[in-house]
Design an enzyme around this catalytic site. Structure first.
Site: not given
Length: 251
Positions: A98, A168
């Site tokens: 992430h 993302e």
């Protein structure tokens, strides 16, 4: 959306959630049956809640995952948690790479790849995150950055069963900003081409999630985009009503 690929709506609770948060999770479990025909549901709470949530979710339509893992199975790594420990607690998937881990902890592609392999070693799915920063986007480097992250972060042996890719854009996470539908389609198409080129038939079947300020108001539009096979949801996954509404946005 891509034909024949079942969508996944994954909630990343980040560093949020205490025991009292079980009430929201209970509401998700209670409402999951209404969206089960549209998508698979996954909630990734803090590690402190995984076991309790997994116990609640047994036999229900919501899976439980984790937000990170250490690449080693055990050892002198104070404060770290092995993939095997997370699987033992009930996690069926682990988010790795992430952007907040990459930025806050200096994690590079090689380490992300090792963590994905650790997830496999523990028998769970790896959700590998990629994404460009605002500066990289402004410099026109988006596709080069994503190509490098895909090449470096995805292990050999990746299949549609053991790996999910989550795109993302870093500049869209928690900002309320989202790329245009055209941008999302272009980038997800690029990712699909990379996956198919490297992993052949499996690459054509891998789920590619979109993440970055996904909310009920934009979910249906985003989920309708070609090669968008679900969403990695941040803040909106903390509320059952919002999380389930996003899932309802799947075609």
């Amino acid at each position: 959306m891509t034909d024949a690929i079942r969508p996944l709506i994954a909630g990343n609770w980040k560093m949020n959630g205490l025991k009292a948060s079980a009430a929201e999770f209970d509401a998700m479990l209670n409402g999951a049956a209404d969206v089960a025909t549209k998508a698979d549901l996954l909630v990734c709470p803090p590690a402190t809640l995984i076991a309790a949530f997994a116990d609640k979710a047994r036999g229900k339509k919501v899976a439980v995952g984790a937000q990170d893992c250490h690449p080693k199975a055990s050892g002198a790594h104070t404060g770290d948690i092995a993939a095997e420990m997370l699987a033992n607690a009930g996690a069926t998937a682990i988010i790795v790479g992430h952007s907040e881990r990459r930025a806050d902890h200096g994690e590079g592609d090689a380490l992300v790849r090792q963590k994905a392999e650790a997830a496999w070693r523990a028998g769970v799915t790896a959700i590998v995150c990629i994404g460009e920063t605002q500066a990289q986007r402004d410099a026109g480097q988006t596709l080069d950055i994503l190509r490098g992250q895909l090449d470096g972060s995805l292990p050999d042996g990746s299949t549609a069963a053991n790996l999910v890719v989550a795109y993302e854009p870093v500049w869209a996470i928690g900002t309320g900003l989202t790329p245009t539908v055209q941008d999302v389609e272009q980038i997800h198409g690029f990712i699909r081409e990379f996956l198919t080129s490297r992993f052949s038939v499996d690459g054509a079947k891998m789920r590619i999630l979109y993440g970055g300020s996904v909310k009920p108001s934009n979910a249906a539009e985003l989920m309708a985009v070609k090669n968008v096979n679900g969403a990695l949801v941040g803040g909106a996954s903390l509320k059952a009503a919002d999380f389930l509404a996003i899932a309802k946005g799947c075609p």
